[in-house]
Design a protein around this motif. Structure first.
Motif, PDB file in Angstrom:
ATOM      1  N   ASP A 133       8.112   9.655  -4.152  1.00  0.00           N
ATOM      2  CA  ASP A 133       7.246   8.548  -4.559  1.00  0.00           C
ATOM      3  C   ASP A 133       5.786   8.953  -4.702  1.00  0.00           C
ATOM      4  N   VAL A 134       5.477  10.199  -4.394  1.00  0.00           N
ATOM      5  CA  VAL A 134       4.085  10.661  -4.416  1.00  0.00           C
ATOM      6  C   VAL A 134       3.940  11.760  -5.458  1.00  0.00           C
ATOM      7  N   ASP A 135       2.947  11.645  -6.317  1.00  0.00           N
ATOM      8  CA  ASP A 135       2.708  12.631  -7.369  1.00  0.00           C
ATOM      9  C   ASP A 135       1.478  13.470  -7.051  1.00  0.00           C
ATOM     10  N   GLY A 136       1.579  14.760  -7.344  1.00  0.00           N
ATOM     11  CA  GLY A 136       0.420  15.638  -7.243  1.00  0.00           C
ATOM     12  C   GLY A 136       0.090  16.128  -5.855  1.00  0.00           C
ATOM     13  N   ALA A 137       0.984  15.941  -4.880  1.00  0.00           N
ATOM     14  CA  ALA A 137       0.682  16.357  -3.499  1.00  0.00           C
ATOM     15  C   ALA A 137       1.500  17.568  -3.073  1.00  0.00           C
ATOM     16  N   GLU A 138       2.111  18.261  -4.037  1.00  0.00           N
ATOM     17  CA  GLU A 138       2.989  19.375  -3.681  1.00  0.00           C
ATOM     18  C   GLU A 138       2.250  20.487  -2.946  1.00  0.00           C
ATOM     19  N   THR A 171      -5.995  12.180  -3.988  1.00  0.00           N
ATOM     20  CA  THR A 171      -4.626  12.308  -4.498  1.00  0.00           C
ATOM     21  C   THR A 171      -3.728  11.137  -4.152  1.00  0.00           C
ATOM     22  N   CYS A 172      -3.750  10.681  -2.906  1.00  0.00           N
ATOM     23  CA  CYS A 172      -2.693   9.776  -2.440  1.00  0.00           C
ATOM     24  C   CYS A 172      -3.169   8.424  -1.917  1.00  0.00           C
ATOM     25  N   LEU A 173      -4.422   8.036  -2.194  1.00  0.00           N
ATOM     26  CA  LEU A 173      -4.877   6.736  -1.687  1.00  0.00           C
ATOM     27  C   LEU A 173      -4.025   5.610  -2.271  1.00  0.00           C
ATOM     28  N   HIS A 174      -3.808   5.645  -3.589  1.00  0.00           N
ATOM     29  CA  HIS A 174      -2.988   4.611  -4.222  1.00  0.00           C
ATOM     30  C   HIS A 174      -1.542   4.692  -3.737  1.00  0.00           C
ATOM     31  N   ASP A 175      -1.043   5.914  -3.541  1.00  0.00           N
ATOM     32  CA  ASP A 175       0.334   6.082  -3.054  1.00  0.00           C
ATOM     33  C   ASP A 175       0.492   5.554  -1.631  1.00  0.00           C
ATOM     34  N   LEU A 176      -0.534   5.702  -0.804  1.00  0.00           N
ATOM     35  CA  LEU A 176      -0.486   5.159   0.548  1.00  0.00           C
ATOM     36  C   LEU A 176      -0.306   3.640   0.522  1.00  0.00           C
ATOM     37  N   PRO A 222       2.716  13.058   3.284  1.00  0.00           N
ATOM     38  CA  PRO A 222       3.641  12.613   2.230  1.00  0.00           C
ATOM     39  C   PRO A 222       4.971  13.340   2.208  1.00  0.00           C
ATOM     40  N   SER A 223       5.253  14.194   3.204  1.00  0.00           N
ATOM     41  CA  SER A 223       6.458  15.024   3.166  1.00  0.00           C
ATOM     42  C   SER A 223       7.729  14.202   3.001  1.00  0.00           C
ATOM     43  N   SER A 224       7.839  13.098   3.722  1.00  0.00           N
ATOM     44  CA  SER A 224       9.061  12.292   3.701  1.00  0.00           C
ATOM     45  C   SER A 224       9.119  11.337   2.519  1.00  0.00           C
ATOM     46  N   TYR A 225       8.052  11.285   1.729  1.00  0.00           N
ATOM     47  CA  TYR A 225       8.013  10.373   0.575  1.00  0.00           C
ATOM     48  C   TYR A 225       7.642  11.154  -0.686  1.00  0.00           C
TER      49      TYR A 225
END
Length: 423
Positions: free
Chosen positions: A234-239, A293-298, A228-231
């Motif tokens: 748009d991505v929450d909670g992946a810091e 964390t990021c399934l929905h964001d994907l 998720p580095s480049s997005y």
């Protein structure tokens, strides 16, 4: 709010009619008593939980990196293995093999599609290794786009688009190979790419950190976008997960007892490497990224970024211009961008005019200064000439005065008289 000739509402303000796809800015109100709005999220949650979730993963990497074993480990199950040729060099072309599974956990259903790419990087001539992979990705976009144009498009469209590519990198410690750099750069323009260092147990902790630093530098040098580095916007909670990219992972189908707990691991003569131990690999962080964390964001990034880019390019190839209709999602952004561009252009032109004016003034000042110096020199010359004439006149006046004086005194000598007459 007023109404235009068609009876549709028209706003008076910064931008007029918002169009049929947007609503006017709502007016906030205060409630006099509770309505039970706090129950709406739980209603949404219950409805969404009954729905089926989808995740489409593509696995790309050279043979022998443990991709199949890793996928079994990732989903805690035995995925069907495809029988590959024993000699990788006999593979004529890269094959794209999608496999579909249904995973159920506590009433939540996940339709999983794993797309394997056997033969990638195994040929001596790897020039066209990416071609079948990119064709498959584009085909899924085209099929989704065709379903949207179908009269029944408002129904649920089966989503076969690739949500993420797990790209496996050999643990060489020497950075990206030419094939890896080219593949990652090409894939990152179409899908979400997650780089993975395979077989992390073959490297020490120091070697893994050094290899990660080299890979991060190579990714930046080749302008490769990773998820998720480049997005991050748009991505929450992946810091916290960003610091582990690229993920160094281990896969294993074996279990052993460590203390009183049965864990997945790889056993060696010198000890045991636990797959889900954060001190041994980044496997737990990768699973958290994909599932927790990021399934929905994907899925959202695939639709809102990559698919929209593909759809826009396809429409422009068919001759449709870039739309700036007020009902477009990007209308406000395009309007603001156009205004900013025009403002910058006006400022640039004003600066050019100002610079030109300053230059003209300087040129005029130089010309006036030169003319002033020329006039001053000419004045000085004329003054000198006048002084010379004045001196001559004064000399002649003195001679005349002397002659007049001599004449009056009667002492004018004959010679002087002759001289006077001669003059």
């Amino acid at each position: 709010m007023t109404r235009d000739g068609t009876g549709m509402p028209s706003l008076i303000g910064r931008f007029p009619d918002p169009g049929p796809w947007k609503h006017p800015e709502p007016r906030p109100l205060e409630l006099t008593s509770p309505l039970g709005l706090e129950a709406l999220p739980s209603q949404r949650f219950t409805k969404v939980k009954r729905s089926t979730f989808g995740l489409n993963l593509m696995v790309v990497g050279e043979s022998g990196l443990g991709k199949t074993t890793f996928m079994n480990t990732l989903f805690n199950t035995d995925l069907r293995e495809e029988i590959l040729p024993r000699n990788p060099q006999t593979t004529q072309t890269v094959k794209v093999q999608p496999s579909y599974y249904e995973l159920v956990e506590e009433g939540v259903v996940l339709n999983l599609c794993v797309v394997d790419t056997p033969g990638f990087g195994d040929e001596l001539n790897r020039e066209h290794n990416l071609t079948p992979i990119m064709e498959y990705i584009d085909k899924q976009y085209e099929e989704y786009m065709a379903a949207e144009r179908h009269p029944g498009f408002r129904k649920a469209i089966p989503d076969t688009r690739i949500h993420a590519v797990l790209y496996f990198i050999a643990p060489t410690g020497h950075g990206l190979k030419e094939l890896d750099a080219k593949a990652l750069k090409t894939l990152s323009k179409k899908v979400n790419v997650i780089p993975i260092i395979a077989k992390a147990d073959t490297m020490t902790v120091e070697e893994k950190q050094s290899f990660k630093s080299i890979l991060l530098r190579d990714l930046e040098d080749h302008s490769i976008k990773t998820f998720p580095s480049s997005y991050a916007e748009d991505v929450d909670g992946a810091e916290e997960l960003l610091q582990h990219i690229p993920f160094s992972v281990i896969g294993s189908d074996s279990f052993t007892l460590v203390g009183d707990k049965k864990v997945r691991c790889r056993t060696y003569r010198w000890g045991v490497v636990e797959v889900e131990n954060a001190e041994h690999s980044d496997f737990v962080y990768l699973r958290e990224l994909l599932m927790s964390t990021c399934l929905h964001d994907l899925v959202e990034t695939t639709h809102n970024v990559h698919y929209h880019q593909h759809r826009g390019d396809a429409l422009r190839l068919m001759g449709r211009p870039v739309s700036i209709l007020e009902c477009d999602e990007t209308y406000d952004t395009q309007i603001e961008g156009t205004k900013l561009k025009n403002k910058q252009e006006m400022e640039r032109r004003e600066e050019e005019i100002r610079q030109m004016f300053v230059l003209k003034v300087k040129e005029k000042e130089v010309a006036l200064r030169e003319r002033e110096e020329h006039l001053s020199a000419k004045k000085a010359e004329m003054v000198a000439e006048l002084e010379q004439y004045r001196a001559m006149i004064e000399a002649e006046q003195r001679e005349v005065d002397e002659l007049v004086t001599l004449t009056r005194s009667g002492t004018l000598s004959k010679s002087s008289s002759k001289l006077f007459k001669a003059k």
